[in-house]
Design a protein around this motif. Sequence first.
Motif, PDB file in Angstrom:
ATOM      1  N   TYR A  87       2.258  -4.603 -33.196  1.00 12.55           N
ATOM      2  CA  TYR A  87       1.155  -3.842 -32.910  1.00 12.55           C
ATOM      3  C   TYR A  87       1.301  -2.539 -33.205  1.00 12.55           C
ATOM      4  CZ  TYR A  87       0.827  -8.342 -30.163  1.00 12.55           C
ATOM      5  OH  TYR A  87       0.513  -9.442 -29.780  1.00 12.55           O
ATOM      6  N   SER A  88       1.907  -2.023 -34.261  1.00 11.61           N
ATOM      7  CA  SER A  88       2.189  -0.816 -34.775  1.00 11.61           C
ATOM      8  C   SER A  88       0.936  -0.099 -35.240  1.00 11.61           C
ATOM      9  CB  SER A  88       3.278  -0.680 -35.531  1.00 11.61           C
ATOM     10  OG  SER A  88       3.461  -1.478 -36.753  1.00 11.61           O
ATOM     11  N   TYR A  89       0.136  -1.103 -35.727  1.00 10.80           N
ATOM     12  CA  TYR A  89      -1.168  -0.480 -36.251  1.00 10.80           C
ATOM     13  C   TYR A  89      -2.198  -0.072 -34.957  1.00 10.80           C
ATOM     14  CZ  TYR A  89      -2.272  -5.318 -34.963  1.00 10.80           C
ATOM     15  OH  TYR A  89      -2.455  -6.484 -34.189  1.00 10.80           O
ATOM     16  N   LEU A  90      -1.662  -0.172 -33.970  1.00 10.67           N
ATOM     17  CA  LEU A  90      -2.570   0.342 -32.810  1.00 10.67           C
ATOM     18  C   LEU A  90      -1.663   1.463 -32.015  1.00 10.67           C
ATOM     19  CD1 LEU A  90      -3.456  -3.016 -31.158  1.00 10.67           C
ATOM     20  CD2 LEU A  90      -4.940  -1.428 -32.747  1.00 10.67           C
ATOM     21  N   GLU A  91      -2.292   2.239 -30.850  1.00  7.54           N
ATOM     22  CA  GLU A  91      -1.948   3.179 -30.267  1.00  7.54           C
ATOM     23  C   GLU A  91      -1.278   2.734 -28.923  1.00  7.54           C
ATOM     24  OE1 GLU A  91      -2.927   7.790 -28.877  1.00  7.54           O
ATOM     25  OE2 GLU A  91      -4.106   6.801 -30.380  1.00  7.54           O
ATOM     26  N   PRO A  92       0.207   2.905 -28.839  1.00  7.21           N
ATOM     27  CA  PRO A  92       0.507   2.455 -27.444  1.00  7.21           C
ATOM     28  C   PRO A  92       0.026   3.191 -26.143  1.00  7.21           C
ATOM     29  CG  PRO A  92       2.203   3.500 -28.638  1.00  7.21           C
ATOM     30  CD  PRO A  92       0.893   3.393 -29.621  1.00  7.21           C
ATOM     31  N   HIS A  93      -0.231   2.846 -25.030  1.00  2.81           N
ATOM     32  CA  HIS A  93      -0.592   3.333 -23.928  1.00  2.81           C
ATOM     33  C   HIS A  93      -2.386   3.433 -24.151  1.00  2.81           C
ATOM     34  CE1 HIS A  93       3.273   3.920 -22.485  1.00  2.81           C
ATOM     35  NE2 HIS A  93       3.565   4.701 -23.360  1.00  2.81           N
ATOM     36  N   LEU A  94      -2.812   3.531 -25.248  1.00  4.67           N
ATOM     37  CA  LEU A  94      -4.225   3.708 -25.131  1.00  4.67           C
ATOM     38  C   LEU A  94      -4.972   2.343 -25.714  1.00  4.67           C
ATOM     39  CD1 LEU A  94      -6.869   5.128 -25.525  1.00  4.67           C
ATOM     40  CD2 LEU A  94      -6.398   5.615 -27.968  1.00  4.67           C
ATOM     41  N   ASP A  95      -4.333   1.626 -26.728  1.00  6.49           N
ATOM     42  CA  ASP A  95      -5.006   0.476 -27.086  1.00  6.49           C
ATOM     43  C   ASP A  95      -4.223  -0.845 -26.414  1.00  6.49           C
ATOM     44  OD1 ASP A  95      -6.560   1.283 -28.917  1.00  6.49           O
ATOM     45  OD2 ASP A  95      -4.975   1.674 -30.494  1.00  6.49           O
ATOM     46  N   TYR A  96      -3.062  -0.584 -25.918  1.00  9.87           N
ATOM     47  CA  TYR A  96      -2.177  -1.514 -25.283  1.00  9.87           C
ATOM     48  C   TYR A  96      -0.895  -0.875 -24.254  1.00  9.87           C
ATOM     49  CZ  TYR A  96       1.401  -0.876 -28.856  1.00  9.87           C
ATOM     50  OH  TYR A  96       2.385  -0.377 -29.480  1.00  9.87           O
ATOM     51  N   GLN A  97      -0.544  -1.769 -23.457  1.00 10.86           N
ATOM     52  CA  GLN A  97       0.399  -1.380 -22.502  1.00 10.86           C
ATOM     53  C   GLN A  97       1.882  -1.471 -23.248  1.00 10.86           C
ATOM     54  OE1 GLN A  97       0.370  -3.602 -18.950  1.00 10.86           O
ATOM     55  NE2 GLN A  97       2.412  -2.267 -17.903  1.00 10.86           N
ATOM     56  N   ASP A  98       2.568  -0.348 -23.057  1.00  9.96           N
ATOM     57  CA  ASP A  98       3.770  -0.199 -23.801  1.00  9.96           C
ATOM     58  C   ASP A  98       4.886  -0.648 -22.885  1.00  9.96           C
ATOM     59  OD1 ASP A  98       5.260   0.016 -25.912  1.00  9.96           O
ATOM     60  OD2 ASP A  98       5.460   2.254 -25.916  1.00  9.96           O
ATOM     61  N   PHE A  99       5.947  -1.278 -23.381  1.00  5.84           N
ATOM     62  CA  PHE A  99       7.271  -1.501 -22.673  1.00  5.84           C
ATOM     63  C   PHE A  99       8.418  -0.947 -23.500  1.00  5.84           C
ATOM     64  CE2 PHE A  99       4.054  -4.427 -21.128  1.00  5.84           C
ATOM     65  CZ  PHE A  99       4.164  -4.559 -19.805  1.00  5.84           C
ATOM     66  N   ASP A 100       9.556  -0.687 -22.670  1.00 12.40           N
ATOM     67  CA  ASP A 100      10.795  -0.679 -23.395  1.00 12.40           C
ATOM     68  C   ASP A 100      11.289  -2.123 -23.644  1.00 12.40           C
ATOM     69  OD1 ASP A 100      10.962   2.212 -23.134  1.00 12.40           O
ATOM     70  OD2 ASP A 100      11.648   2.153 -21.368  1.00 12.40           O
ATOM     71  N   LEU A 101      11.797  -2.312 -24.866  1.00 14.48           N
ATOM     72  CA  LEU A 101      11.955  -3.760 -25.172  1.00 14.48           C
ATOM     73  C   LEU A 101      13.695  -3.842 -25.422  1.00 14.48           C
ATOM     74  CD1 LEU A 101       9.142  -4.481 -27.810  1.00 14.48           C
ATOM     75  CD2 LEU A 101       9.261  -5.041 -25.371  1.00 14.48           C
ATOM     76  N   ALA A 102      14.166  -4.994 -25.394  1.00 13.86           N
ATOM     77  CA  ALA A 102      15.452  -5.234 -25.577  1.00 13.86           C
ATOM     78  C   ALA A 102      15.746  -5.208 -26.944  1.00 13.86           C
ATOM     79  CB  ALA A 102      15.699  -6.845 -25.218  1.00 13.86           C
ATOM     80  N   LEU A 103      17.007  -4.970 -27.360  1.00 17.45           N
ATOM     81  CA  LEU A 103      17.459  -4.983 -28.613  1.00 17.45           C
ATOM     82  C   LEU A 103      17.550  -6.369 -29.360  1.00 17.45           C
ATOM     83  CD1 LEU A 103      20.563  -2.730 -28.388  1.00 17.45           C
ATOM     84  CD2 LEU A 103      18.541  -1.994 -29.252  1.00 17.45           C
ATOM     85  N   GLU A 104      16.768  -6.537 -30.763  1.00 19.64           N
ATOM     86  CA  GLU A 104      16.925  -7.470 -31.410  1.00 19.64           C
ATOM     87  C   GLU A 104      17.976  -7.688 -32.297  1.00 19.64           C
ATOM     88  OE1 GLU A 104      13.100  -7.841 -33.985  1.00 19.64           O
ATOM     89  OE2 GLU A 104      12.519  -6.385 -32.652  1.00 19.64           O
TER      90      GLU A 104
END
Length: 400
Positions: A15-32
């Motif tokens: 979802y990097s083509y969208l804007e976090p917090h505006l277009d979707y709820q953002d989270f701190d994610l686990a390391l891949e």
Amino acid sequence: MLQEPATRYQGHRSYSYLEPHLDYQDFDLALEVGRVPEHDLELSEAQRQRVTRLLTEHIAISLHEHPVVLPADVRQLRTYNRTARQRTGYEGLARSGLTAVFDNFMAGASCVTSENGWKWNDLVYALGMRLSDLYKQDHVRLATSVGDIRAAKRDGRLALVAGLECCSPIENELDRIDILYGFGVRQLGIAYSQANMLGGGLSEPRDGGLTHFGRRAVDRMNKLGIAIDVSHSGDQTCLDVIEASRVPVLITHAGARSVWNTARMKPDDVIRACAERGGVIGIEAAPHTTLSEKHLEHSIESVMDHFTYCVDLVGIDHVTFGPDTMFGDHVGVHDTYAGNYAHDSGPKPSHPRVQYVSGLENPGEAFGNIVGWLVKHDYSDDEIAKVIGGNTLRVLEQVW
């Protein structure tokens, strides 16, 4: 054992083509990559090079994964899942060495959003959201045919096969199977531990087997070309499905009950029946499942005890791997949704609790370590090629 990043991977994040917090709820994610220490198989440099060569030369297919990235704080998991905007682990998958991955879009318990269980709208929402992001990058591609998997190998891409662990959301609407096929779904599980309209789950005290509606559903899947999975079905339902299907059936992620006596594992007669009709069993590695008396602390060693047993039981042509892993705290997922999971009724000998399954912790490292283990134990190139993908391809060519 992580591989070098795929050259096609250009760093896309979900979802990097969208804007976090505006277009979707953002989270701190686990390391891949690097969330836990790398498992040391103590391979020589020559053996490591052979692992890389085998994954480069041959098609490798993980028969069952959940390659999503979980929140770093697993306490946020319920909120994260309710958004339906789960993140695909592109970075980790790019290091996996895999040609194709069966992605089960709705985990059996973790996507249940209400006490009423599986919902059709939830399924469509989660599936569509994940696929919308998939189409915004050029490394991982949706695969709906064997040709797509072969093309992914040729082009340096990774083929993602959309699957679901459970048919419960179709309720009693047979045409919903066609709708899922139209969305690109190519693998369906019959039941997730609890019984549904199709048949019995492995947690039920009495398994009534495949229902009349279930037989119609199996017939419809055969006609469409959808692979059928019985990993979470009850024993009688497994046997009924295998008998009813005109093409081979998959056990995408399980182990041998003779090695670890719980209902989550399959008895010898089910494994044999699956193999006799041309199917394969993928060996499971979710935390605290494929344990063994020889290796009570869950790691790649106990998982491979199930592999060697199944190979001895039905032959190497009918065994592969469906590790069933995620990017993040898989044990935390089980703890968070403990009330949703249906517990099996088998004996549970005491065993050490692990924080992760060493060697098979996530989809990025699993197949590198599996091939490493096989190399270390002197399996031939032909044998390794079969169990990491060749056996699955043979089945898919008949089913799809």
